[in-house]
Motif scaffolding. Sequence first.
Motif, PDB file in Angstrom:
ATOM      1  N   HIS A  97       0.844  -1.197   0.000  1.00 40.66           N
ATOM      2  CA  HIS A  97       0.000   0.000   0.000  1.00 40.66           C
ATOM      3  C   HIS A  97       0.882   1.251   0.000  1.00 40.66           C
ATOM      4  O   HIS A  97       1.411   1.652   1.035  1.00 40.66           O
ATOM      5  CB  HIS A  97      -0.897  -0.021   1.245  1.00 40.66           C
ATOM      6  CG  HIS A  97      -1.828   1.158   1.317  1.00 40.66           C
ATOM      7  ND1 HIS A  97      -2.475   1.526   2.461  1.00 40.66           N
ATOM      8  CD2 HIS A  97      -2.199   2.060   0.386  1.00 40.66           C
ATOM      9  CE1 HIS A  97      -3.212   2.599   2.232  1.00 40.66           C
ATOM     10  NE2 HIS A  97      -3.056   2.950   0.983  1.00 40.66           N
ATOM     11  N   THR A  98       1.022   1.841  -1.190  1.00 36.78           N
ATOM     12  CA  THR A  98       1.915   3.005  -1.284  1.00 36.78           C
ATOM     13  C   THR A  98       1.180   4.290  -1.648  1.00 36.78           C
ATOM     14  O   THR A  98       1.819   5.316  -1.873  1.00 36.78           O
ATOM     15  CB  THR A  98       3.009   2.749  -2.342  1.00 36.78           C
ATOM     16  OG1 THR A  98       2.375   2.273  -3.543  1.00 36.78           O
ATOM     17  CG2 THR A  98       4.019   1.724  -1.861  1.00 36.78           C
ATOM     18  N   GLY A  99      -0.164   4.237  -1.720  1.00 37.63           N
ATOM     19  CA  GLY A  99      -0.876   5.467  -2.039  1.00 37.63           C
ATOM     20  C   GLY A  99      -2.253   5.197  -2.617  1.00 37.63           C
ATOM     21  O   GLY A  99      -2.805   4.097  -2.491  1.00 37.63           O
ATOM     22  N   HIS A 100      -2.776   6.212  -3.267  1.00 40.51           N
ATOM     23  CA  HIS A 100      -4.137   6.229  -3.784  1.00 40.51           C
ATOM     24  C   HIS A 100      -4.479   5.011  -4.650  1.00 40.51           C
ATOM     25  O   HIS A 100      -5.488   4.344  -4.439  1.00 40.51           O
ATOM     26  CB  HIS A 100      -4.314   7.507  -4.620  1.00 40.51           C
ATOM     27  CG  HIS A 100      -5.642   7.667  -5.274  1.00 40.51           C
ATOM     28  ND1 HIS A 100      -6.678   8.356  -4.686  1.00 40.51           N
ATOM     29  CD2 HIS A 100      -6.102   7.228  -6.474  1.00 40.51           C
ATOM     30  CE1 HIS A 100      -7.724   8.331  -5.501  1.00 40.51           C
ATOM     31  NE2 HIS A 100      -7.411   7.662  -6.587  1.00 40.51           N
ATOM     32  N   TRP A 101      -3.606   4.708  -5.640  1.00 44.73           N
ATOM     33  CA  TRP A 101      -3.958   3.648  -6.587  1.00 44.73           C
ATOM     34  C   TRP A 101      -3.809   2.274  -5.976  1.00 44.73           C
ATOM     35  O   TRP A 101      -4.609   1.373  -6.262  1.00 44.73           O
ATOM     36  CB  TRP A 101      -3.169   3.784  -7.894  1.00 44.73           C
ATOM     37  CG  TRP A 101      -3.654   4.973  -8.682  1.00 44.73           C
ATOM     38  CD1 TRP A 101      -2.963   6.125  -8.932  1.00 44.73           C
ATOM     39  CD2 TRP A 101      -4.959   5.153  -9.263  1.00 44.73           C
ATOM     40  NE1 TRP A 101      -3.751   7.002  -9.639  1.00 44.73           N
ATOM     41  CE2 TRP A 101      -4.980   6.434  -9.860  1.00 44.73           C
ATOM     42  CE3 TRP A 101      -6.105   4.372  -9.337  1.00 44.73           C
ATOM     43  CZ2 TRP A 101      -6.098   6.945 -10.527  1.00 44.73           C
ATOM     44  CZ3 TRP A 101      -7.227   4.864  -9.997  1.00 44.73           C
ATOM     45  CH2 TRP A 101      -7.206   6.145 -10.587  1.00 44.73           C
ATOM     46  N   ARG A 325      -6.670  16.739  -6.201  1.00 37.63           N
ATOM     47  CA  ARG A 325      -7.356  17.349  -5.054  1.00 37.63           C
ATOM     48  C   ARG A 325      -6.982  16.689  -3.734  1.00 37.63           C
ATOM     49  O   ARG A 325      -7.061  17.306  -2.684  1.00 37.63           O
ATOM     50  CB  ARG A 325      -8.871  17.358  -5.273  1.00 37.63           C
ATOM     51  CG  ARG A 325      -9.477  15.994  -5.471  1.00 37.63           C
ATOM     52  CD  ARG A 325     -10.951  16.061  -5.877  1.00 37.63           C
ATOM     53  NE  ARG A 325     -11.495  14.720  -5.981  1.00 37.63           N
ATOM     54  CZ  ARG A 325     -11.284  13.881  -6.992  1.00 37.63           C
ATOM     55  NH1 ARG A 325     -10.500  14.257  -8.003  1.00 37.63           N
ATOM     56  NH2 ARG A 325     -11.807  12.667  -7.003  1.00 37.63           N
ATOM     57  N   ALA A 326      -6.528  15.435  -3.788  1.00 36.21           N
ATOM     58  CA  ALA A 326      -6.155  14.749  -2.544  1.00 36.21           C
ATOM     59  C   ALA A 326      -4.880  15.326  -1.924  1.00 36.21           C
ATOM     60  O   ALA A 326      -4.683  15.214  -0.718  1.00 36.21           O
ATOM     61  CB  ALA A 326      -5.979  13.254  -2.798  1.00 36.21           C
ATOM     62  N   VAL A 327      -4.003  15.914  -2.714  1.00 36.94           N
ATOM     63  CA  VAL A 327      -2.765  16.460  -2.151  1.00 36.94           C
ATOM     64  C   VAL A 327      -2.635  17.969  -2.333  1.00 36.94           C
ATOM     65  O   VAL A 327      -1.818  18.603  -1.661  1.00 36.94           O
ATOM     66  CB  VAL A 327      -1.494  15.764  -2.727  1.00 36.94           C
ATOM     67  CG1 VAL A 327      -1.401  14.338  -2.273  1.00 36.94           C
ATOM     68  CG2 VAL A 327      -1.455  15.841  -4.241  1.00 36.94           C
TER      69      VAL A 327
END
Length: 358
Positions: A97-101, A325-327
């Motif tokens: 799990h390294t981020g959004h995707w 928008r998330a960052v």
Amino acid sequence: MPRTFNFCAGPAALPEEVLLEAKNELLDWKGLGVSVMEVSHRGKEFTETINLAETSLRRLLEIPESYSVLFLQGGASLQFSAVPLNLPIGTTADYVHTGHWSAKAINEAQRFCDVNVVAELDSEDLLSIPMEETWKYSENPAYLHLTSNETISGVEFFWTPSASLPLVADMSSTLLSRPINVTKYGVIYAGAQKNIGPAGLTILIVSKDLLGHAGNNCPTMLNWTVAAQNSSMQNTPPTFAIYMAGLVFSWLENIGGLESVESINRRKASTLYEFIDASGFYSNNVASESRSLMNIPFHLSDSSLDEKFLQQSSSLGLLNLKGHRAVGGMRASIYNAVPEEAVTTLISFMSDFEMRYG
Ligand SMILES: *Cc1c(COP(=O)(O)O)cnc(C)c1O
């Protein structure tokens, strides 16, 4: 309006040469007096086009014969479901799990199997991918899934895990940006609209020994084995997108293949990172060893200037720099088709903006 510099994260810039070629043969393709979009996908002409595209991709990535190359639809997102539906699931699948995707891939896989998250992005100080020594593999995982480049936060893997289990990688925003060793992976997939061509096409490269495991509950259109047996023609494939991808592959071969592309990409990325690091006004929060070559997010020290920055940059023809928008902040996506001149022009604008407002 003249062509602009397009930093869009996806659908992203396409090489100008490719667009011109498509334009030139749009009305009269192969002397047929019709466009490529208007002919049968099973005809001799289109069959030749898809075969040439596959051969060219195989040369670029040095894909061995023991792998199938599939031209699919539904985007990378549909493969989030196809992966657990096609691979032999014992008890658990392991995910990084390294981020959004990767979060999206995990959420989707949880509908079909037990998911064990082996590691989370390290975000204490700068964002970085934790070392494999700290990963917590499950007892007997069916496969390990990772997201090679997190397009939103700009975090990229520059190494492959050593565990000996099938490695599945979402390479949507990094495939073709540099050479990779395909044989280290069981499955590689990518939505086309970053570095490959227009939206609507998904490329999947799968080791043939992983085919044949889909269960009865796997929808036919998600079944890789069916696609492989039908040369990606189990139904009408996205013919125009495949044609465009083929033009992009030839363009990459013409500019010297992935080694040349990598050196251009490294130059583009390092010029921009060096400029950001040297400035007191702009910042990027990714640790140097995990910094993406393709997507470079950055913040202005005063976010109330964001709107001005975006207005002024776009009026100069530097488009789509708004961060996800998330960052927040900005993001420059500098895929293969974004020329070096785009990066140097962006840097002069950033430097000028800092002089005026910093
Ligand atoms: C863009 C992107 C996706 C989503 O791709 P779709 O083709 O829109 O489904 C998935 N993963 C990564 C890493 C991406 O960059």
